[in-house]
Design a protein around this motif. Structure first.
Motif, PDB file in Angstrom:
ATOM      1  N   PHE A  72     -16.104 -13.736   3.269  1.00  0.00           N
ATOM      2  CA  PHE A  72     -15.981 -12.280   3.334  1.00  0.00           C
ATOM      3  C   PHE A  72     -17.080 -11.672   4.203  1.00  0.00           C
ATOM      4  CE2 PHE A  72     -13.618 -11.268  -0.919  1.00  0.00           C
ATOM      5  CZ  PHE A  72     -12.517 -11.972  -0.468  1.00  0.00           C
ATOM      6  N   VAL A  76     -14.918  -9.464   6.576  1.00  0.00           N
ATOM      7  CA  VAL A  76     -14.426  -8.413   5.685  1.00  0.00           C
ATOM      8  C   VAL A  76     -15.432  -7.295   5.466  1.00  0.00           C
ATOM      9  CG1 VAL A  76     -13.580  -7.956   3.351  1.00  0.00           C
ATOM     10  CG2 VAL A  76     -12.925 -10.065   4.520  1.00  0.00           C
ATOM     11  N   LYS A 110      -8.141  -5.673   3.846  1.00  0.00           N
ATOM     12  CA  LYS A 110      -9.149  -6.522   4.485  1.00  0.00           C
ATOM     13  C   LYS A 110      -9.129  -7.911   3.867  1.00  0.00           C
ATOM     14  CE  LYS A 110     -12.955  -3.675   5.880  1.00  0.00           C
ATOM     15  NZ  LYS A 110     -14.296  -3.215   5.488  1.00  0.00           N
ATOM     16  N   ALA A 111      -9.122  -7.955   2.522  1.00  0.00           N
ATOM     17  CA  ALA A 111      -9.164  -9.238   1.829  1.00  0.00           C
ATOM     18  C   ALA A 111      -8.800  -9.032   0.367  1.00  0.00           C
ATOM     19  CB  ALA A 111     -10.539  -9.866   1.936  1.00  0.00           C
ATOM     20  N   ILE A 120      -7.648 -13.487   3.286  1.00  0.00           N
ATOM     21  CA  ILE A 120      -8.350 -12.640   4.243  1.00  0.00           C
ATOM     22  C   ILE A 120      -7.376 -12.172   5.318  1.00  0.00           C
ATOM     23  CG2 ILE A 120     -10.211 -12.538   5.944  1.00  0.00           C
ATOM     24  CD1 ILE A 120     -11.677 -14.646   4.252  1.00  0.00           C
TER      25      ILE A 120
END
Length: 177
Positions: A72, A76, A110-111, A120
């Motif tokens: 992430f 992200v 985004k995730a 993701i």
């Protein structure tokens, strides 16, 4: 914002990440106040908690968990982020995002983390919607396990009824003869 306030926000996020096994990180750049209010209303109606949070707070909260959320960090946790939580249904936020995007494409996935599996990118939205919950999977397994037993019982009952019908027909023929 004071250090204590920041610590409280991080602690609250950590508790949510630990207690709810699925969450979504979204981006809503360029949305008007009316669009944001509409999104928040939809979330409220479906029992989804929607929080706009600084990326550094999300990162610090995720670092305290046992799961590795480092993927992430690169892709992200940049730009404006919001987190969506639903305490019972892991795909409810994905369904809401897809529905909201029909009229407003400013909301981006985004995730997501579903039972600590990482998804993701916005292209994962359809995959997240098609995932089955634990309750759905358990129901299917129970149905599959019960199905053969029901078929055997039906066959035995059906065979017994056929045999009784044949014997009755034979006895009626003997009486008629």
């Amino acid at each position: 914002m004071k250090r204590e306030e920041k610590g409280a926000i991080i602690e609250e996020l950590t508790d949510k990440f630990q207690s709810i096994p699925f969450f979504y990180i979204t981006e809503a750049n360029g949305m008007t106040v009316a669009e944001t209010n509409n999104l928040r209303r939809m979330c409220f109606e479906r029992g989804i908690e929607y929080k706009v949070v600084k990326n550094s707070f999300i990162k610090k909260a995720l670092e305290t968990l046992d799961t590795d959320f480092t993927p992430f960090n690169e892709t992200v946790l940049h730009g404006q982020s919001a987190v969506m939580f639903h305490p019972e249904n892991g795909k409810a936020p994905a369904q809401l995002i897809k529905e909201f995007r029909r009229t407003n494409d400013k909301l981006q996935l985004k995730a997501a983390s579903i039972d600590y599996s990482l998804f993701i990118g916005a292209d994962q939205l359809d995959t997240l919607i098609s995932l089955k919950s634990k309750q759905e999977l358990i129901g299917e397994i129970i149905g599959l396990l019960q199905s053969p037993a029901k078929n055997v019982i039906s066959a035995l009952q059906g065979g017994g009824n056929k045999l009784a019908g044949i014997l009755k027909t034979l006895s009626e023929r003997e009486e008629a003869a």
